[in-house]
Write a protein that holds these residues in place. Sequence first.
Motif, mmCIF file in Angstrom:
data_model
loop_
_atom_site.group_PDB
_atom_site.id
_atom_site.type_symbol
_atom_site.label_atom_id
_atom_site.label_comp_id
_atom_site.label_asym_id
_atom_site.label_seq_id
_atom_site.Cartn_x
_atom_site.Cartn_y
_atom_site.Cartn_z
ATOM 1 N N GLN A 72 -15.688 86.613 49.068
ATOM 2 C CA GLN A 72 -14.308 86.483 49.544
ATOM 3 C C GLN A 72 -13.983 87.596 50.519
ATOM 4 O OE1 GLN A 72 -11.503 85.831 46.403
ATOM 5 N NE2 GLN A 72 -9.932 86.973 47.466
ATOM 6 N N ARG A 73 -13.269 87.231 51.565
ATOM 7 C CA ARG A 73 -12.805 88.221 52.540
ATOM 8 C C ARG A 73 -11.291 88.223 52.560
ATOM 9 N NH1 ARG A 73 -16.684 87.713 57.793
ATOM 10 N NH2 ARG A 73 -18.631 88.122 56.724
ATOM 11 N N GLY A 74 -10.751 89.314 53.011
ATOM 12 C CA GLY A 74 -9.288 89.420 53.107
ATOM 13 C C GLY A 74 -8.739 88.481 54.160
ATOM 14 N N GLY A 76 -4.737 86.906 55.953
ATOM 15 C CA GLY A 76 -3.325 87.208 56.094
ATOM 16 C C GLY A 76 -2.513 86.010 56.430
#
Length: 76
Positions: A72-74, A76
């Motif tokens: 998982q990546r951040g 927005g």
Amino acid sequence: MGCTAAELAIGVPSRHNVTARPSGCMDLRLHTLRPRHIASLEIPQLQVNCAYNGLDDEACYRVQKCFDLQTQRGGG
């Protein structure tokens, strides 16, 4: 996935082997695709196919969830 095979290996280090289970495993098959271009940005693409061997549905879910959390990546 928007990463290279080397970046995926960093996200799922061998010391946290999510694929090994006493009763089975999750095999990953990787295929590098052409990068995507958005204006001057180049995003690598990696096709990842998962195959489960010797795992029941519950074990498949747990292994896949662990893999997803590790890659998982951040956002927005």
